[in-house]
Design a protein around this motif. Structure first.
Motif, PDB file in Angstrom:
ATOM      1  N   GLN A   1      18.518  -4.068  -2.022  1.00  0.00           N
ATOM      2  CA  GLN A   1      19.624  -3.356  -1.397  1.00  0.00           C
ATOM      3  C   GLN A   1      19.308  -1.879  -1.156  1.00  0.00           C
ATOM      4  O   GLN A   1      20.144  -1.142  -0.651  1.00  0.00           O
ATOM      5  CB  GLN A   1      20.869  -3.452  -2.284  1.00  0.00           C
ATOM      6  CG  GLN A   1      21.327  -4.865  -2.579  1.00  0.00           C
ATOM      7  CD  GLN A   1      21.836  -5.568  -1.334  1.00  0.00           C
ATOM      8  OE1 GLN A   1      22.708  -5.066  -0.640  1.00  0.00           O
ATOM      9  NE2 GLN A   1      21.277  -6.731  -1.032  1.00  0.00           N
ATOM     10  N   ASP A   2      18.077  -1.466  -1.519  1.00  0.00           N
ATOM     11  CA  ASP A   2      17.706  -0.059  -1.384  1.00  0.00           C
ATOM     12  C   ASP A   2      16.195   0.042  -1.302  1.00  0.00           C
ATOM     13  O   ASP A   2      15.470  -0.914  -1.628  1.00  0.00           O
ATOM     14  CB  ASP A   2      18.225   0.739  -2.585  1.00  0.00           C
ATOM     15  CG  ASP A   2      18.408   2.222  -2.279  1.00  0.00           C
ATOM     16  OD1 ASP A   2      17.897   2.679  -1.229  1.00  0.00           O
ATOM     17  OD2 ASP A   2      19.055   2.922  -3.077  1.00  0.00           O
ATOM     18  N   VAL A   3      15.727   1.204  -0.859  1.00  0.00           N
ATOM     19  CA  VAL A   3      14.287   1.443  -0.857  1.00  0.00           C
ATOM     20  C   VAL A   3      13.828   1.716  -2.279  1.00  0.00           C
ATOM     21  O   VAL A   3      14.634   1.979  -3.180  1.00  0.00           O
ATOM     22  CB  VAL A   3      13.921   2.611   0.076  1.00  0.00           C
ATOM     23  CG1 VAL A   3      14.233   2.264   1.520  1.00  0.00           C
ATOM     24  CG2 VAL A   3      14.652   3.887  -0.345  1.00  0.00           C
ATOM     25  N   LEU A   4      12.507   1.689  -2.491  1.00  0.00           N
ATOM     26  CA  LEU A   4      11.933   1.825  -3.825  1.00  0.00           C
ATOM     27  C   LEU A   4      11.078   3.082  -3.874  1.00  0.00           C
ATOM     28  O   LEU A   4      10.250   3.316  -2.986  1.00  0.00           O
ATOM     29  CB  LEU A   4      11.083   0.587  -4.129  1.00  0.00           C
ATOM     30  CG  LEU A   4      10.495   0.437  -5.527  1.00  0.00           C
ATOM     31  CD1 LEU A   4      11.599   0.288  -6.570  1.00  0.00           C
ATOM     32  CD2 LEU A   4       9.562  -0.784  -5.560  1.00  0.00           C
ATOM     33  N   LEU A   5      11.268   3.894  -4.884  1.00  0.00           N
ATOM     34  CA  LEU A   5      10.491   5.120  -5.035  1.00  0.00           C
ATOM     35  C   LEU A   5       9.275   4.880  -5.916  1.00  0.00           C
ATOM     36  O   LEU A   5       9.280   4.020  -6.802  1.00  0.00           O
ATOM     37  CB  LEU A   5      11.356   6.226  -5.632  1.00  0.00           C
ATOM     38  CG  LEU A   5      12.591   6.627  -4.822  1.00  0.00           C
ATOM     39  CD1 LEU A   5      13.337   7.754  -5.524  1.00  0.00           C
ATOM     40  CD2 LEU A   5      12.219   7.022  -3.405  1.00  0.00           C
ATOM     41  N   SER A   6       8.216   5.663  -5.682  1.00  0.00           N
ATOM     42  CA  SER A   6       6.984   5.568  -6.460  1.00  0.00           C
ATOM     43  C   SER A   6       6.651   6.925  -7.060  1.00  0.00           C
ATOM     44  O   SER A   6       7.104   7.969  -6.579  1.00  0.00           O
ATOM     45  CB  SER A   6       5.817   5.116  -5.572  1.00  0.00           C
ATOM     46  OG  SER A   6       6.011   3.820  -5.066  1.00  0.00           O
ATOM     47  N   ALA A   7       5.848   6.880  -8.126  1.00  0.00           N
ATOM     48  CA  ALA A   7       5.300   8.115  -8.681  1.00  0.00           C
ATOM     49  C   ALA A   7       4.068   8.484  -7.854  1.00  0.00           C
ATOM     50  O   ALA A   7       3.129   7.696  -7.731  1.00  0.00           O
ATOM     51  CB  ALA A   7       4.919   7.911 -10.143  1.00  0.00           C
ATOM     52  N   VAL A   8       4.099   9.678  -7.262  1.00  0.00           N
ATOM     53  CA  VAL A   8       3.009  10.098  -6.373  1.00  0.00           C
ATOM     54  C   VAL A   8       2.221  11.219  -7.047  1.00  0.00           C
ATOM     55  O   VAL A   8       2.801  12.226  -7.460  1.00  0.00           O
ATOM     56  CB  VAL A   8       3.578  10.585  -5.028  1.00  0.00           C
ATOM     57  CG1 VAL A   8       2.449  11.055  -4.113  1.00  0.00           C
ATOM     58  CG2 VAL A   8       4.383   9.473  -4.356  1.00  0.00           C
TER      59      VAL A   8
ATOM     60  N   GLN B   1       0.808  -1.217   0.000  1.00  0.00           N
ATOM     61  CA  GLN B   1       0.000   0.000   0.000  1.00  0.00           C
ATOM     62  C   GLN B   1       0.842   1.268   0.000  1.00  0.00           C
ATOM     63  O   GLN B   1       0.321   2.356  -0.260  1.00  0.00           O
ATOM     64  CB  GLN B   1      -0.881   0.043   1.257  1.00  0.00           C
ATOM     65  CG  GLN B   1      -2.083  -0.869   1.236  1.00  0.00           C
ATOM     66  CD  GLN B   1      -2.860  -0.723   2.532  1.00  0.00           C
ATOM     67  OE1 GLN B   1      -2.645  -1.489   3.464  1.00  0.00           O
ATOM     68  NE2 GLN B   1      -3.732   0.265   2.591  1.00  0.00           N
ATOM     69  N   CYS B   2       2.128   1.125   0.276  1.00  0.00           N
ATOM     70  CA  CYS B   2       2.963   2.293   0.544  1.00  0.00           C
ATOM     71  C   CYS B   2       3.714   2.768  -0.694  1.00  0.00           C
ATOM     72  O   CYS B   2       4.019   1.991  -1.612  1.00  0.00           O
ATOM     73  CB  CYS B   2       3.967   1.967   1.642  1.00  0.00           C
ATOM     74  SG  CYS B   2       3.201   1.494   3.198  1.00  0.00           S
ATOM     75  N   GLY B   3       4.025   4.034  -0.680  1.00  0.00           N
ATOM     76  CA  GLY B   3       4.872   4.627  -1.708  1.00  0.00           C
ATOM     77  C   GLY B   3       5.823   5.617  -1.084  1.00  0.00           C
ATOM     78  O   GLY B   3       5.492   6.251  -0.079  1.00  0.00           O
ATOM     79  N   LEU B   4       6.980   5.752  -1.668  1.00  0.00           N
ATOM     80  CA  LEU B   4       7.990   6.673  -1.148  1.00  0.00           C
ATOM     81  C   LEU B   4       8.363   7.698  -2.204  1.00  0.00           C
ATOM     82  O   LEU B   4       8.412   7.391  -3.402  1.00  0.00           O
ATOM     83  CB  LEU B   4       9.250   5.919  -0.730  1.00  0.00           C
ATOM     84  CG  LEU B   4       9.141   4.934   0.433  1.00  0.00           C
ATOM     85  CD1 LEU B   4      10.473   4.223   0.637  1.00  0.00           C
ATOM     86  CD2 LEU B   4       8.706   5.639   1.714  1.00  0.00           C
ATOM     87  N   ALA B   5       8.644   8.909  -1.733  1.00  0.00           N
ATOM     88  CA  ALA B   5       9.130   9.964  -2.619  1.00  0.00           C
ATOM     89  C   ALA B   5      10.267  10.696  -1.915  1.00  0.00           C
ATOM     90  O   ALA B   5      10.258  10.846  -0.685  1.00  0.00           O
ATOM     91  CB  ALA B   5       8.001  10.933  -2.962  1.00  0.00           C
ATOM     92  N   ASN B   6      11.254  11.127  -2.690  1.00  0.00           N
ATOM     93  CA  ASN B   6      12.383  11.863  -2.121  1.00  0.00           C
ATOM     94  C   ASN B   6      11.913  13.150  -1.471  1.00  0.00           C
ATOM     95  O   ASN B   6      10.976  13.805  -1.941  1.00  0.00           O
ATOM     96  CB  ASN B   6      13.399  12.216  -3.210  1.00  0.00           C
ATOM     97  CG  ASN B   6      14.275  11.035  -3.583  1.00  0.00           C
ATOM     98  OD1 ASN B   6      14.757  10.324  -2.712  1.00  0.00           O
ATOM     99  ND2 ASN B   6      14.474  10.824  -4.873  1.00  0.00           N
ATOM    100  N   VAL B   7      12.602  13.520  -0.384  1.00  0.00           N
ATOM    101  CA  VAL B   7      12.407  14.830   0.225  1.00  0.00           C
ATOM    102  C   VAL B   7      13.601  15.681  -0.189  1.00  0.00           C
ATOM    103  O   VAL B   7      14.738  15.348   0.155  1.00  0.00           O
ATOM    104  CB  VAL B   7      12.330  14.728   1.757  1.00  0.00           C
ATOM    105  CG1 VAL B   7      12.213  16.126   2.365  1.00  0.00           C
ATOM    106  CG2 VAL B   7      11.143  13.871   2.177  1.00  0.00           C
ATOM    107  N   PRO B   8      13.385  16.742  -0.965  1.00  0.00           N
ATOM    108  CA  PRO B   8      14.501  17.543  -1.470  1.00  0.00           C
ATOM    109  C   PRO B   8      15.414  18.023  -0.339  1.00  0.00           C
ATOM    110  O   PRO B   8      14.954  18.401   0.742  1.00  0.00           O
ATOM    111  CB  PRO B   8      13.804  18.723  -2.165  1.00  0.00           C
ATOM    112  CG  PRO B   8      12.454  18.197  -2.512  1.00  0.00           C
ATOM    113  CD  PRO B   8      12.084  17.265  -1.411  1.00  0.00           C
TER     114      PRO B   8
END
Length: 358
Positions: free
Chosen positions: A209-216, A172-179
């Motif tokens: 080996q890393d977290v995964l980013l999503s398009a939000v 259910q989760c998504g991640l996005a970079n924080v500038p």
């Protein structure tokens, strides 16, 4: 070329029993190590296939070509210097020409580095072994998620605990970079009734080996912020890998001996720490090399695991300080006389080849 070839062709200048039997620390079941020096025939020396060293498959029998032997002497290599101090009962053969080599002519302040710094490295190795035994790594590696935390008020909570508390799934989760903030991510959770196609936190919980980013989609508000302790994860992976490589490659017999005496250090390794440091101090104070150790009983007590690990390390570190002070005040030369050694090498080779041509 093999050691058998050297013997059959009469090329050996010196041969001796080395290791524990030379030190006087051997036990009934100890191996018999051999070391020696040989000289290449004239045509082979001048040709393209120079052979600096010959050893057997287990590397407990090693013979150095004359030039390589002198090169190592000039570096004050402990192994080759010890050949010049071999006790008489351990000498198997010695060509008259080899008598020109004397340990006293090569001892220098370089022994501080070659003997003492090697011993210090062994202390660090002993510390590493102690840590590996007392803090074993489990067979299964931790995942990236074990190093991820979610902000909760003014604190943080492990992400998997946070997910369980709120009843969310990873999918259910998504991640996005924080500038401008390294390894901090805005965490979004989609409503099951209106999915946004978030990709989850990692591609595969076990192997990623890393977290995964999503398009939000624009306008979505994060429910929290996730921090990935990347440096902690990287350090953990290195320690985990080194531990299991050590398990795979460790000497089974020595490890069992370590476990049996219950002190959690490689007893044979620590024996050599004290042997090398004591030899180094003697060299600095007396300018002499003593291979046969006068304190056999003490060294064998170490080997039997009769001392606590912390006690030995403390004593070894104090001995290191004594060695440093002894070399600082020593009258030994900074390094062996390279020109004299080279002349000796040339003269010996000329004498050998001259005799061989008659």
């Amino acid at each position: 070329m093999t050691i058998s070839d050297l013997r059959q062709r009469g090329l050996i200048l010196f041969e001796a029993i080395s290791g524990s039997r030379a030190y006087g620390t051997h036990l009934p079941h100890s191996d018999t190590d051999l070391k020696g020096v040989f000289i290449l025939p004239e045509t082979e020396f001048y040709g393209l296939d120079y052979v600096p060293q010959v050893a057997n498959e287990t590397n407990d029998e090693v013979f150095y070509e004359l030039r390589r032997f002198v090169e190592l002497l000039l570096k004050n290599n402990p192994t080759v210097l010890e050949l010049l101090g071999t006790p008489p009962d351990c000498v198997i053969s010695r060509h008259p020409l080899f008598a020109a080599f004397r340990a006293e002519d090569f001892l220098s302040k370089l022994c501080r580095q070659s003997f003492a710094e090697y011993a210090v490295a062994q202390i660090r190795k002993a510390r590493g072994l102690n840590k590996k035994i007392n803090h074993p790594e489990p067979p299964t590696r931790k995942s990236v998620l074990d190093f991820c935390y979610v902000t909760v008020g003014a604190g943080a909570q492990p992400v998997q605990l946070w997910l369980a508390h709120h009843g969310y799934s990873i999918a259910q989760c998504g991640l996005a970079n924080v500038p401008h903030l390294t390894d901090l991510y805005a965490l979004f959770v989609e409503d099951k009734k209106a999915p946004h196609g978030y990709r989850g936190l990692v591609r595969d919980p076990e192997t990623s080996q890393d977290v995964l980013l999503s398009a939000v989609p624009k306008g979505q508000e994060p429910v929290a912020y996730l921090s990935f302790n990347r440096n902690g994860y990287s350090t953990y992976c290195r320690v985990f890998r080194e531990y299991h490589e050590w398990v795979k490659k460790r000497n089974a017999e020595r490890y069992e001996n370590t476990v049996q005496h219950g002190k959690n250090y490689d007893a044979k390794n620590m024996l050599h720490v004290f042997r090398l440091l004591q030899m180094a101090e003697e060299i600095a104070l007396t300018g002499q090399l003593h291979v046969r150790r006068p304190n056999r009983d003490f060294l064998l007590q170490i080997r039997r695991g009769e001392f606590e690990y912390e006690t030995l390390v403390e004593q070894a570190e104090a001995l290191v300080m004594r060695v440093e002070a002894a070399f600082a005040a020593s009258n030994l030369p900074e390094a062996p006389d390279k020109q004299a050694a080279e002349q000796l090498l040339i003269r010996m080779r000329q004498d050998w080849y001259s005799a061989a041509s008659r």
